[in-house]
Design a protein around this motif. Structure first.
Motif, mmCIF file in Angstrom:
data_model
loop_
_atom_site.group_PDB
_atom_site.id
_atom_site.type_symbol
_atom_site.label_atom_id
_atom_site.label_comp_id
_atom_site.label_asym_id
_atom_site.label_seq_id
_atom_site.Cartn_x
_atom_site.Cartn_y
_atom_site.Cartn_z
ATOM 1 N N GLU A 130 4.023 10.734 -8.579
ATOM 2 C CA GLU A 130 3.281 11.376 -9.671
ATOM 3 C C GLU A 130 2.725 10.371 -10.678
ATOM 4 O O GLU A 130 1.772 10.667 -11.377
ATOM 5 N N LYS A 131 3.333 9.217 -10.753
ATOM 6 C CA LYS A 131 2.866 8.225 -11.717
ATOM 7 C C LYS A 131 1.604 7.510 -11.236
ATOM 8 O O LYS A 131 0.895 6.891 -12.029
ATOM 9 N N GLY A 132 1.348 7.587 -9.963
ATOM 10 C CA GLY A 132 0.186 6.874 -9.407
ATOM 11 C C GLY A 132 -1.107 7.637 -9.656
ATOM 12 O O GLY A 132 -1.125 8.847 -9.881
ATOM 13 N N ARG A 133 -2.206 6.880 -9.699
ATOM 14 C CA ARG A 133 -3.548 7.479 -9.756
ATOM 15 C C ARG A 133 -4.334 6.834 -8.627
ATOM 16 O O ARG A 133 -4.731 5.672 -8.736
ATOM 17 N N SER A 134 -4.525 7.561 -7.565
ATOM 18 C CA SER A 134 -5.088 6.944 -6.366
ATOM 19 C C SER A 134 -6.562 6.602 -6.516
ATOM 20 O O SER A 134 -7.420 7.478 -6.634
ATOM 21 N N ALA A 135 -6.847 5.305 -6.467
ATOM 22 C CA ALA A 135 -8.244 4.863 -6.495
ATOM 23 C C ALA A 135 -8.974 5.318 -5.231
ATOM 24 O O ALA A 135 -10.173 5.578 -5.268
ATOM 25 N N ILE A 136 -8.252 5.443 -4.146
ATOM 26 C CA ILE A 136 -8.884 5.852 -2.890
ATOM 27 C C ILE A 136 -9.346 7.305 -2.957
ATOM 28 O O ILE A 136 -10.465 7.636 -2.555
ATOM 29 N N LEU A 157 -22.402 8.274 -13.295
ATOM 30 C CA LEU A 157 -21.181 8.616 -12.549
ATOM 31 C C LEU A 157 -19.986 8.520 -13.501
ATOM 32 O O LEU A 157 -19.890 7.600 -14.308
ATOM 33 N N HIS A 158 -19.083 9.498 -13.434
ATOM 34 C CA HIS A 158 -17.886 9.429 -14.261
ATOM 35 C C HIS A 158 -16.699 9.866 -13.418
ATOM 36 O O HIS A 158 -16.861 10.622 -12.453
ATOM 37 N N PRO A 159 -15.508 9.379 -13.780
ATOM 38 C CA PRO A 159 -14.337 9.673 -12.948
ATOM 39 C C PRO A 159 -13.952 11.156 -12.981
ATOM 40 O O PRO A 159 -14.046 11.797 -14.030
ATOM 41 N N PHE A 160 -13.564 11.705 -11.847
ATOM 42 C CA PHE A 160 -13.027 13.072 -11.794
ATOM 43 C C PHE A 160 -11.653 13.076 -12.447
ATOM 44 O O PHE A 160 -11.289 13.998 -13.161
ATOM 45 N N ASP A 161 -10.884 12.014 -12.159
ATOM 46 C CA ASP A 161 -9.565 11.866 -12.762
ATOM 47 C C ASP A 161 -9.708 10.981 -14.001
ATOM 48 O O ASP A 161 -10.035 9.806 -13.891
ATOM 49 N N PRO A 162 -9.452 11.552 -15.181
ATOM 50 C CA PRO A 162 -9.672 10.775 -16.415
ATOM 51 C C PRO A 162 -8.793 9.528 -16.506
ATOM 52 O O PRO A 162 -9.089 8.638 -17.287
ATOM 53 N N GLY A 191 -38.522 0.478 -0.926
ATOM 54 C CA GLY A 191 -37.816 -0.407 -1.829
ATOM 55 C C GLY A 191 -36.342 -0.407 -1.443
ATOM 56 O O GLY A 191 -35.834 0.593 -0.926
ATOM 57 N N VAL A 192 -35.672 -1.516 -1.683
ATOM 58 C CA VAL A 192 -34.296 -1.675 -1.237
ATOM 59 C C VAL A 192 -33.411 -2.104 -2.407
ATOM 60 O O VAL A 192 -33.821 -2.919 -3.225
ATOM 61 N N GLY A 193 -32.224 -1.544 -2.459
ATOM 62 C CA GLY A 193 -31.290 -1.985 -3.483
ATOM 63 C C GLY A 193 -29.859 -1.790 -3.020
ATOM 64 O O GLY A 193 -29.617 -1.218 -1.948
ATOM 65 N N ASP A 194 -28.933 -2.285 -3.807
ATOM 66 C CA ASP A 194 -27.540 -1.970 -3.490
ATOM 67 C C ASP A 194 -26.715 -1.803 -4.748
ATOM 68 O O ASP A 194 -27.023 -2.354 -5.802
ATOM 69 N N TYR A 195 -25.711 -0.981 -4.600
ATOM 70 C CA TYR A 195 -24.779 -0.714 -5.689
ATOM 71 C C TYR A 195 -23.364 -0.939 -5.194
ATOM 72 O O TYR A 195 -23.104 -0.815 -3.988
ATOM 73 N N ASN A 196 -22.493 -1.271 -6.126
ATOM 74 C CA ASN A 196 -21.073 -1.293 -5.833
ATOM 75 C C ASN A 196 -20.390 -0.369 -6.830
ATOM 76 O O ASN A 196 -20.600 -0.487 -8.041
ATOM 77 N N VAL A 197 -19.628 0.573 -6.298
ATOM 78 C CA VAL A 197 -18.847 1.459 -7.166
ATOM 79 C C VAL A 197 -17.379 1.109 -6.973
ATOM 80 O O VAL A 197 -16.859 1.185 -5.852
ATOM 81 N N ARG A 198 -16.729 0.666 -8.042
ATOM 82 C CA ARG A 198 -15.331 0.261 -7.947
ATOM 83 C C ARG A 198 -14.486 1.198 -8.798
ATOM 84 O O ARG A 198 -14.860 1.534 -9.914
ATOM 85 N N VAL A 199 -13.374 1.632 -8.220
ATOM 86 C CA VAL A 199 -12.456 2.516 -8.953
ATOM 87 C C VAL A 199 -11.183 1.743 -9.277
ATOM 88 O O VAL A 199 -10.610 1.088 -8.399
ATOM 89 N N HIS A 200 -10.786 1.791 -10.531
ATOM 90 C CA HIS A 200 -9.495 1.251 -10.936
ATOM 91 C C HIS A 200 -8.558 2.423 -11.194
ATOM 92 O O HIS A 200 -8.801 3.215 -12.107
ATOM 93 N N GLY A 201 -7.532 2.539 -10.353
ATOM 94 C CA GLY A 201 -6.555 3.620 -10.514
ATOM 95 C C GLY A 201 -5.240 3.050 -11.038
ATOM 96 O O GLY A 201 -5.237 2.108 -11.817
ATOM 97 N N ARG A 202 -4.146 3.603 -10.573
ATOM 98 C CA ARG A 202 -2.841 3.069 -10.999
ATOM 99 C C ARG A 202 -1.909 3.081 -9.788
ATOM 100 O O ARG A 202 -1.749 4.114 -9.142
ATOM 101 N N ALA A 203 -1.317 1.927 -9.513
ATOM 102 C CA ALA A 203 -0.435 1.824 -8.346
ATOM 103 C C ALA A 203 0.918 2.447 -8.636
ATOM 104 O O ALA A 203 1.384 2.454 -9.774
#
Ligand SMILES: [Zn+2]
Length: 387
Positions: free
Chosen positions: A215-221, A285-290, A195-207
């Motif tokens: 220190e103000k940034g939250r790297s999505a990468i 899945l949950h973010p490591f960085d809240p 069986g075949v499928g696909d997922y997209n996981v997108r992270v929204h951080g802070r530029a």
């Protein structure tokens, strides 16, 4: 059908296919040279019209299923013993090759091979359908089931528009024979597909400015990198589960803490049972960085084609015919999906890989073995008469 009749039929069908090999090659050349990339409706429709004419000439009743975005899907019905459920011959006439590929990848016959875009996947399979049915008709073989051909135009891009039609037709059929390429140069049939499928996981951080405001940034990468390691753990080779982060995107410049990043993940499962578990894992899945936020989309596109008793019966019938023709025909499992996944998941006996023998599907060296073409056509004719 008795053993002698089936041996007679096979040798007659083989003789027929050998005699008609030049015509088969001509037809194959014609349809390979009518390029038909999934995303070019006009081109695909032109090929569909040509195929419809050819099948109509052979006594088939043609019906197009209109599609907006893709070429119209083609259904052709051939008569058989009244009251019996039909055999479905399943395939597609779109290819992965974009318009103009032919200029650098001409149709040519050389060293016992036929080359060209889409020749293996799966235009030769369509020619085999035509000639197997012609052989049955011209050899006056009676008592076989009606045959319903369904050729769709979006298989190479996920079969979203054709899936309901494929399923509706299959439900009315006794068995489904899929004319997708055989497995490897030994030409094995395919009795299971993942069986075949696909997922997209997108992270929204802070530029932020990486020098002024680091220190103000939250790297999505950085967050995405950790998520990728998480989903990679979902792979379980013993159970036939693979999870492949295939494409990553993110960031804008090296001196900016990235606000966005995402990964496209391909998943494969061997058993339908495992679909739910994988779905739950992705959903959990949950973010490591809240301070980062995750967006997860996707799921299974094609259920696995499992090796059911119905599939095994079809394979054994095909194998017995092959032995009668002096061919060695094995079976194999593959990680790749086809429209056979849908029909099999409905519980309709499905046998795949009955098409051409060759190599290089989706690759520049795509080619088929010429001498296998008449043999596999005879095998198909025999199988239709046997089911
Ligand atoms: Zn294919």
């Amino acid at each position: 059908m008795t053993h002698t009749t089936s041996t007679d039929l096979l040798s007659q069908a083989l003789q027929y296919s050998l005699q008609h090999q030049p015509a088969m090659l001509q037809t194959l050349q014609h349809i390979v040279e009518m390029e038909s990339p999934s995303d070019n409706k006009a081109a695909v429709d032109k090929l569909g019209e040509y195929l419809a004419q050819e099948f109509e000439r052979q006594g088939g009743r043609v019906k197009f299923h209109r599609a907006e975005e893709f070429g119209n899907h083609l259904q052709v019905s051939f008569p058989g013993t009244a009251g019996q459920k039909p055999v479905m011959l399943l395939g597609h006439f779109d290819t992965v090759w974009s318009m103009g590929t032919l200029a650098n990848m001409q149709f040519r016959v050389a060293d016992g091979r036929i080359h060209g875009p889409g020749v293996l996947d799966m235009k030769a399979g369509i020619v085999m359908m035509m000639y197997a049915l012609r052989a049955l008709r011209e050899l006056d073989v009676r008592g076989h089931r009606p045959v319903t051909i369904f050729l769709d135009t979006d298989e190479e891009v996920g079969s979203e528009s054709s899936r309901p039609i494929t399923e509706a037709i299959a439900k009315e059929c006794e068995a489904v024979l899929v004319l997708e390429p055989a497995q490897g140069l030994q030409g094995f049939l395919k009795t299971s597909r993942k069986g075949v499928g696909d997922y997209n996981v997108r992270v929204h951080g802070r530029a932020s400015h990486s020098g002024v405001d680091f220190e103000k940034g939250r790297s999505a990468i950085v967050e995405l990198a950790r998520q990728i390691l998480e989903v990679t753990k979902f792979t379980d080779l013993d159970r036939g589960i693979t999870v492949n982060p295939g494409v990553i995107q993110g960031g804008t410049r090296s001196n900016v803490v990235a606000a966005e990043a995402s990964v496209d993940v391909d998943i494969r499962i061997a058993r339908a049972l495992d679909a739910g578990e994988l779905e739950r894992k992705f959903a959990a899945l949950h973010p490591f960085d809240p301070d980062c936020r995750l967006e997860v989309t996707g799921g299974l596109n094609r259920p696995p084609m499992e090796r059911t008793p119905g599939t095994v019966r079809l394979f054994e019938a095909a194998q017995a015919l092959a032995i009668a023709m002096g061919m060695n025909l094995g079976e194999s499992a593959t990680g790749g999906g086809s429209d056979g996944n849908f029909t099999s998941a409905l519980g309709v006996a499905t046998l795949d890989g009955l098409g051409a023998v060759g190599e290089g599907a989706h690759a520049a060296h795509e080619s088929i073995i010429l001498e296998q073409l008449p043999r596999r056509t005879a095998l198909l004719a025999g199988l239709i008469a046997t089911i």
